[in-house]
Design a protein around this motif. Sequence first.
Motif, mmCIF file in Angstrom:
data_model
loop_
_atom_site.group_PDB
_atom_site.id
_atom_site.type_symbol
_atom_site.label_atom_id
_atom_site.label_comp_id
_atom_site.label_asym_id
_atom_site.label_seq_id
_atom_site.Cartn_x
_atom_site.Cartn_y
_atom_site.Cartn_z
ATOM 1 N N THR A 244 1.249 5.740 13.255
ATOM 2 C CA THR A 244 2.654 5.809 12.854
ATOM 3 C C THR A 244 2.911 7.073 12.030
ATOM 4 O O THR A 244 3.845 7.832 12.297
ATOM 5 C CB THR A 244 3.015 4.562 12.017
ATOM 6 O OG1 THR A 244 2.720 3.402 12.805
ATOM 7 C CG2 THR A 244 4.473 4.562 11.615
ATOM 8 N N LEU A 245 2.067 7.296 11.031
ATOM 9 C CA LEU A 245 2.296 8.441 10.141
ATOM 10 C C LEU A 245 2.085 9.767 10.871
ATOM 11 O O LEU A 245 2.814 10.732 10.662
ATOM 12 C CB LEU A 245 1.377 8.343 8.916
ATOM 13 C CG LEU A 245 1.671 7.147 8.003
ATOM 14 C CD1 LEU A 245 0.565 6.962 6.973
ATOM 15 C CD2 LEU A 245 3.014 7.334 7.299
ATOM 16 N N ALA A 321 8.409 3.864 7.681
ATOM 17 C CA ALA A 321 7.020 3.720 8.140
ATOM 18 C C ALA A 321 6.593 2.252 8.065
ATOM 19 O O ALA A 321 5.993 1.714 9.006
ATOM 20 C CB ALA A 321 6.096 4.599 7.289
#
Length: 358
Positions: A244-245, A321
């Motif tokens: 995700t990051l 996030a």
Amino acid sequence: MKEFIYNRQPSRVVFGTGALKHLEREIELLGARRALVLSTPEQQHQAQMVADRLGSRAGGIFPRAVMHVPIETAREAREEARRLGADCAIAIGGGSTTGLGKAIAMESGLPILVIPTTYAGSEMTPIYGITEAGLKKTGKDPRVLPRTVIYDPELTLGLPIGLSITSGMNAIAHAAEGLYAQDSNPVMDLMAEEGIRALAKALPAIRVRGDNVDARGEALYGAWLCGSVLGNVGMALHHKLCHTLGGTFNLPHAEVHTVVLPQAIHFNARAVPDAMARMERALGLMGRSSAAAGLFDLARDNGAPVALRNIGMKGADLDRAADIVVSSPYWNPREINAQARGAVRQLLQDAFEGVRPQ
Ligand code: NAD
């Protein structure tokens, strides 16, 4: 003993200082007559060196691999392979270059030979990733598993110290999550523990002297073991957070893994005490600290980043996030659902600030 399924992946590993000397033999064993050699622009000299060694068995080089395998680059490389009549792809470099080789193999079925120069581990997995219109798609396909891997520590001596430490932490992350994978098995547990042990020993020595061939060999051995774990069992929250990051917020791959790992392990610690005990043993902590704290110290003491805010993350993006991680979670030993959103958000806050877990 719990039930398990164990599948052996059919790849051949040639390991040793100076192992590149076996390249011609390995190409012969693959039955290849015209190899296309891949690298990033920064490692073009290494691709050229490989092509020079192969002489007439090298069809050409494609030194344009970049992070995240953009579909345009994959198409160009596939076209070049067709134009040259290549019957094999050789990738020399890290996960980005191996990823490009996988993109070629996925379409053409060409065998890939990989010569890894980082510790990312992609060479031991059937996992591919391709980025199209800003979205990275990943999947598994047995055709992309490299057929032969030549690990030669001499080729890693030039890996900058900073990237060596973060790439080593990236490798440890595969093994750490492998130790509590839903589909783990006793062989992978052995490999994971030994992989963490080897890297935890090697990284401080590499920090002191980047051209220490023994330490480089130990790290590459650990990377092979950790990459094998990644290729064989499923990953959990830590990898979801990093995808995700890295994917949505475009943070650098190895550094994100380094920062998030201690926090993700701390988050899962209570749910998987046996895995924690093995990690602590592999890290040589002998009861002095928890696995999570030991991983944090390994990164920080070797000069690696431990806070997301220091690697380009914006505090304003932490909520988004957390939402992404919770809305499409990977399996995790501590269940990730809507109720866990607060705890995941706190994990991200701690990672943002670089809080040392207890
Ligand atoms: P990388 O391949 O992007 O390399 C980073 C930089 O370091 C590049 O400029 C490269 O040329 C340079 N470099 C590599 N080795 C060097 C050396 N020995 N000396 C000097 N420079 C060197 O970095 P990475 O961390 O290896 O790979 C990251 C990518 O791999 C990510 O896109 C990640 O998603 C992917 N990956 C995929 C898998 C998988 O199983 N599919 C596993 C791990 C990582």
